[in-house]
Scaffold this motif. Structure first.
Motif, PDB file in Angstrom:
ATOM      1  N   SER A 197       0.118   7.568 -13.388  1.00  0.00           N
ATOM      2  CA  SER A 197       0.389   6.178 -13.017  1.00  0.00           C
ATOM      3  C   SER A 197      -0.454   5.231 -13.867  1.00  0.00           C
ATOM      4  N   TYR A 218      -3.271   8.642  -0.398  1.00  0.00           N
ATOM      5  CA  TYR A 218      -1.915   8.195  -0.768  1.00  0.00           C
ATOM      6  C   TYR A 218      -0.877   9.215  -0.299  1.00  0.00           C
ATOM      7  N   THR A 271      -3.414   0.794  -3.827  1.00  0.00           N
ATOM      8  CA  THR A 271      -4.103  -0.442  -3.435  1.00  0.00           C
ATOM      9  C   THR A 271      -3.129  -1.485  -2.901  1.00  0.00           C
ATOM     10  N   THR A 272      -2.055  -1.693  -3.668  1.00  0.00           N
ATOM     11  CA  THR A 272      -1.086  -2.738  -3.335  1.00  0.00           C
ATOM     12  C   THR A 272      -0.385  -2.393  -2.024  1.00  0.00           C
ATOM     13  N   ARG A 325       6.727   1.767  -9.935  1.00  0.00           N
ATOM     14  CA  ARG A 325       7.329   2.662 -10.920  1.00  0.00           C
ATOM     15  C   ARG A 325       8.130   3.774 -10.239  1.00  0.00           C
ATOM     16  N   LYS A 326       7.434   4.717  -9.578  1.00  0.00           N
ATOM     17  CA  LYS A 326       8.138   5.816  -8.902  1.00  0.00           C
ATOM     18  C   LYS A 326       7.725   5.949  -7.446  1.00  0.00           C
ATOM     19  N   GLY A 327       6.432   5.791  -7.201  1.00  0.00           N
ATOM     20  CA  GLY A 327       5.959   5.874  -5.822  1.00  0.00           C
ATOM     21  C   GLY A 327       6.150   7.246  -5.204  1.00  0.00           C
TER      22      GLY A 327
HETATM   23  S1  PPS Z   1      -3.442  -1.076  -9.028  1.00  0.00           S
HETATM   24  O1  PPS Z   1      -2.893  -1.726 -10.249  1.00  0.00           O
HETATM   25  O2  PPS Z   1      -4.573  -0.218  -9.359  1.00  0.00           O
HETATM   26  O3  PPS Z   1      -3.770  -2.034  -7.974  1.00  0.00           O
HETATM   27  O4  PPS Z   1      -2.257  -0.140  -8.542  1.00  0.00           O
HETATM   28  P1  PPS Z   1      -2.074   0.449  -7.080  1.00  0.00           P
HETATM   29  O5  PPS Z   1      -1.407  -0.523  -6.222  1.00  0.00           O
HETATM   30  O6  PPS Z   1      -3.351   1.043  -6.603  1.00  0.00           O
HETATM   31  O7  PPS Z   1      -1.106   1.687  -7.344  1.00  0.00           O
HETATM   32  C1  PPS Z   1       0.189   1.556  -7.857  1.00  0.00           C
HETATM   33  C2  PPS Z   1       0.923   2.843  -7.522  1.00  0.00           C
HETATM   34  O8  PPS Z   1       1.241   2.830  -6.125  1.00  0.00           O
HETATM   35  C3  PPS Z   1       2.649   2.932  -5.982  1.00  0.00           C
HETATM   36  N1  PPS Z   1       3.090   2.199  -4.778  1.00  0.00           N
HETATM   37  C4  PPS Z   1       3.765   2.776  -3.780  1.00  0.00           C
HETATM   38  N2  PPS Z   1       4.152   4.060  -3.569  1.00  0.00           N
HETATM   39  C5  PPS Z   1       4.866   4.316  -2.442  1.00  0.00           C
HETATM   40  N3  PPS Z   1       5.208   3.368  -1.539  1.00  0.00           N
HETATM   41  C6  PPS Z   1       4.843   2.082  -1.713  1.00  0.00           C
HETATM   42  N4  PPS Z   1       5.205   1.173  -0.812  1.00  0.00           N
HETATM   43  C7  PPS Z   1       4.084   1.738  -2.867  1.00  0.00           C
HETATM   44  N5  PPS Z   1       3.558   0.584  -3.347  1.00  0.00           N
HETATM   45  C8  PPS Z   1       2.961   0.894  -4.518  1.00  0.00           C
HETATM   46  C9  PPS Z   1       3.201   2.343  -7.265  1.00  0.00           C
HETATM   47  O9  PPS Z   1       4.545   2.697  -7.455  1.00  0.00           O
HETATM   48  C10 PPS Z   1       2.253   2.959  -8.270  1.00  0.00           C
HETATM   49  O10 PPS Z   1       2.465   4.373  -8.437  1.00  0.00           O
HETATM   50  P2  PPS Z   1       3.430   5.019  -9.536  1.00  0.00           P
HETATM   51  O11 PPS Z   1       3.175   6.487  -9.465  1.00  0.00           O
HETATM   52  O12 PPS Z   1       3.028   4.451 -10.865  1.00  0.00           O
HETATM   53  O13 PPS Z   1       4.815   4.664  -9.148  1.00  0.00           O
END
Ligand code: PPS
Length: 292
Positions: free
Chosen positions: A137, A193, A48-49, A255-257
């Motif tokens: 996550s 994603y 989402t973010t 966190r990890k992405g």
């Molecule tokens: S929320 O709280 O529901 O709005 O969270 P959301 O933003 O949907 O999801 C958070 C996870 O997205 C990862 N994330 C990213 N991954 C890769 N690249 C970018 N730029 C990125 N931005 C956010 C974030 O790290 C969370 O995943 P995990 O697996 O926990 O790391």
């Protein structure tokens, strides 16, 4: 700010929810969408973010740099249904957005989306993430975020995930519900994603086509560079470091992405049980997720 107590889950019209997303219900349902509003809809933790930041940069990145450096992303893209004591309600923030278009985030299952979004034929960007990485996550998010119910240990969290006993309900119902909606409502752009990880630039191109935007090559490159995991992790406006309800010492929001972190959490037997259950619930071959 006094920290809110952790909530408990309850059944809300057939979906597990907490009071932080239901107490402002009538106001949220009465939200007056405008035709150019863009709704960013996801099951929690799907990216989402990331997509919110991409859209914000595409629309406002080159025109208003103060916005990028001093307004946290969660204020630029309000979370429609959130309602926590001592913070402005998401619905009010959305009402007060000065921008055109207004970018609005929701985690609501499709049947709970305020009807004005459909009546006004708003564009919707739905982001989906594979169930296993979403569960992992979400587990770490529950550990660090006080407005989530106590996540418990990983085995019980995973069990609850499979049962749909999560805030915003079942991952399976959410993703299937939005996928079905896409078959009848043409203004949904359904993204994954895993595709964003694989080729961010191509996904940004497709988003632009859906949104009717034609940024220059340089603008697109600026957006792509601004939305890498590392850049968003360092950026105080996108890493949620300004949000007190999250304890990032327990687990960082960024966190990890990665795709495939589930392999560091699932045991062999958890994986087998998960796959059996998944195959029963996800019968549409057209809705396919990469997990590696
Ligand atoms: S929320 O709280 O529901 O709005 O969270 P959301 O933003 O949907 O999801 C958070 C996870 O997205 C990862 N994330 C990213 N991954 C890769 N690249 C970018 N730029 C990125 N931005 C956010 C974030 O790290 C969370 O995943 P995990 O697996 O926990 O790391």
């Amino acid at each position: 700010m006094e920290l809110p107590p952790r909530p408990t889950l309850f059944d809300f019209h057939g979906v597990s929810m907490t009071k932080y997303f239901t107490e402002n219900w009538d106001n949220v349902q009465a939200f007056e969408a405008r035709p150019d509003d863009i709704l960013i809809a996801t099951y929690p933790k799907a990216g989402t973010t990331w997509v919110s930041h991409i859209l914000d940069l595409l629309y406002f990145g080159s025109t208003n740099s103060d916005r990028q450096t001093s307004v946290p992303l969660h204020e630029r893209v309000p979370f429609l249904e959130i309602n926590i004591p001592s913070l402005p309600a998401g619905k009010d923030l959305a009402d007060q957005l000065p921008t055109t278009p207004r970018l609005i985030k929701t985690h609501l299952p499709v049947q709970f989306v305020p009807k004005s979004f459909w009546e006004q034929h708003c564009r919707v960007v739905y982001v989906a993430r594979n169930a296993k990485d979403s569960a992992v996550s979400y587990f770490h998010f529950g550990r660090m975020n006080r407005i989530q119910p106590e996540p418990g240990d990983w085995p019980s969290f995973l069990h609850n995930f499979m049962e749909g006993k999560m805030v915003f309900g079942s991952w399976y119902d959410h993703v299937n519900g939005w996928w079905e909606k896409k078959q009848t409502y043409s203004k949904i752009h359904f993204m994954f994603y895993e595709d964003l990880i694989k080729n961010t630039g191509a996904e940004i191109e497709q988003l632009c086509t859906f949104l009717g935007l034609s940024p220059s090559v340089e603008e697109k490159e600026r957006v792509r560079a601004g939305v890498t995991f590392e850049s968003m992790k360092q950026n105080k406006m996108t890493n949620f470091s300004t949000v007190k309800i999250m304890n990032q010492d327990v687990s960082p929001f960024m966190r990890k992405g990665k795709v495939g972190d589930w392999k560091n959490h699932f045991t062999v037997s958890q994986n087998e049980q998960f796959d059996d259950d998944y195959n029963r619930k996800m019968r549409n071959p057209a809705l396919y997720f990469y997990t590696d």
